[in-house]
Design an enzyme around this catalytic site. Structure first.
Site, short mmCIF file in Angstrom:
data_model
loop_
_atom_site.label_atom_id
_atom_site.label_comp_id
_atom_site.label_asym_id
_atom_site.label_seq_id
_atom_site.Cartn_x
_atom_site.Cartn_y
_atom_site.Cartn_z
N ASP A 276 -9.64 2.93 -6.05
CA ASP A 276 -8.37 2.32 -6.44
C ASP A 276 -8.62 1.55 -7.72
OD1 ASP A 276 -6.16 0.74 -6.84
OD2 ASP A 276 -5.89 0.21 -4.72
N PHE B 249 -7.28 -4.96 -1.16
CA PHE B 249 -5.84 -5.00 -1.46
C PHE B 249 -5.45 -3.65 -2.05
CE2 PHE B 249 -2.02 -5.36 -3.91
CZ PHE B 249 -1.20 -6.03 -3.04
N LYS C 195 -0.01 0.47 -12.50
CA LYS C 195 0.06 -0.70 -13.38
C LYS C 195 0.04 -0.36 -14.88
CE LYS C 195 -0.77 -4.10 -9.97
NZ LYS C 195 -1.72 -4.36 -8.91
#
Ligand SMILES: *Cc1c(COP(=O)(O)O)cnc(C)c1O
Length: 431
Positions: free
Chosen positions: A260, A175, A289
């Site tokens: 990531d 993802f 984030k």
């Protein structure tokens, strides 16, 4: 850590968070606590908003630390943390102050001019990562896109890969976000279906297999894009040594290792970055984030000069990327992370919590996985009914990939609050 919210016991025997009388008054006024407000707002959202999510039926009006409050005044322990964007806790007072102060000075210049926050943000983030350069963006997906562009150009300029042939290896069940290019190399049908045609130049290999990586590299491979832990896929943790092997293979074959760390980074797994568990320094960090503590979308690609140096004026950009408001917020969010030693907290509380989570015995539970303060409870059955039951008990968790309950509270959570969560979990799994 200096505690900036305190618990108190209510007359119903439950504990609630308090952070000073003035703020509590402000909260109840702002909340306009009203029975039935939830249903009205659900209806409005369903009527006027696109249905690209399946949210829990809770309408949040306020939040502090690890707690959120709905429009009817109910409180919940946030065990999702906006997918780890609020590692520092909701509305952290220091980050809030930084946001307010910067918002009164200047918020956006665009990169047509320079601003006095961007240079400091770049230096601080680069030094934190042990890297040389930073390219700021806004959302995580944009940072991933930026890393993809950097890797391709690096492949052509530095590795001499023939024009148009660069290939990036990715992992199955990845993802990395929701842009057209990114969903094009997703293995999740729901993310892809109906959105093609997709960008070529990506190939998926199994996550966790260094042999598969070694075998898949060709002379045209410029990069390997990987999540250290596949959080969205259900908190899937690769075998120990995987990242170290991947780093060695990438170094030997002159392939960029791009991690990531948008969800795993900045303390979540008990280290500053999940890579640190194996002492791996990747070629490229992709961050987002918690980089802003949940106040504002701030993401970044952090790497060496030979990689980010491939961008020249006009080759990449974003109107809001590197804006002074985002940079000021991110600088303070990073300082909070370090000053409050949130990675250490995640390690300490996480292993304590995980041990107790694993002791919950129920025929629906297949496995409990976790590292630091992210845990996944894999079930034999859909997780949604359990999440709804937990919501009734005052705990917000979101299922991921149907069968996994992910638990990832803000890293400022206290041990007694985790204990409170464990009681709810035991109740939800009571036979
Ligand atoms: C959330 C996430 C992204 C995408 O970030 P957005 O800000 O939602 O675009 C990318 N990679 C990982 C691992 C994520 O968890």
């Amino acid at each position: 850590m200096a505690r900036w919210y305190t618990s108190l016991r209510l007359n119903d025997g439950s504990r609630v968070v308090r952070w000073g009388l003035a703020e509590a008054r402000e909260l109840s006024a702002a909340a306009q606590v009203r029975a039935g407000a939830t249903l009205d707002l659900l209806e409005l959202e369903d009527r006027w908003g696109a249905h690209n999510y399946h949210p829990l039926p809770v309408v949040v009006a306020n939040a502090r630390g690890p707690w959120v409050y709905d429009v009817e005044g109910r409180r919940y322990l946030d065990c999702l943390s906006a997918y780890s964007a609020v590692n520092q806790g909701h509305c952290h007072p220091r980050i809030l102050r930084a946001l307010r102060e910067q918002a009164e000075r200047v918020t956006l210049t665009s990169r047509a001019y320079r601003n006095d926050q961007l240079p400091l943000f770049c230096r601080e983030l680069a030094q934190l990562c042990g890297m040389e350069m930073v390219l700021p963006m806004n959302t995580g997906a944009e940072a991933v896109e930026t890393a993809i562009k950097a890797a391709r150009r690096w492949g052509y300029m530095r590795r001499g890969i023939p024009a148009g042939k660069a290939e990036i290896l990715v992992c199955e069940n990845n993802f990395h976000g929701r842009t057209t290019t990114i969903v094009g190399f997703s293995s999740d049908k729901g993310s892809r279906e109906g959105f093609g045609p997709f960008t070529p130049g990506f190939r998926a290999i199994p996550h966790g297999s260094a042999e598969a990586l070694e075998a898949a590299i060709t002379p045209h491979t410029c990069a390997f894009l990987v999540e250290p832990v596949q959080c969205e896929a259900g908190v899937l943790i690769p075998p120990r040594g995987y990242l170290r092997d991947a780093a060695r293979i990438c170094r030997d074959r002159e392939v960029l290792l791009m991690v990531d760390e948008i969800q795993t980074g900045l303390g979540r797994t008990g280290k500053l970055f999940a890579c640190c568990h194996e002492d791996v320094q990747p070629d490229v960090y992709i961050l987002g984030k918690a980089l802003s503590g949940g106040f504002y979308p701030v993401s970044a690609v952090v790497s060496r000069r030979d990689v980010l140096g491939v961008f020249d004026p006009g080759s990449h950009g974003s109107t809001f990327g590197g804006n002074p408001l985002g940079c000021a917020v991110a600088r303070e969010a990073l300082r909070v992370l370090l000053d409050d030693r949130l990675a250490d907290r995640a390690a300490r509380l996480g292993s304590w919590f995980l041990e107790r989570l694993r002791a919950i015995d129920h025929p629906d539970i297949v496995e409990v996985r976790g590292v630091g303060l992210i845990a996944g409870i894999e079930l034999r059955c859909p997780a949604r009914p359990y999440c709804e039951r937990l919501q009734e008990l005052g705990m917000l968790c979101k299922e991921t990939h149907d069968h996994v309950i992910r638990i990832a509270p803000p890293l400022v959570v206290e041990r007694e609050e985790l204990d409170w969560a464990l009681e709810r979990l035991r109740a939800a799994f009571a036979r």
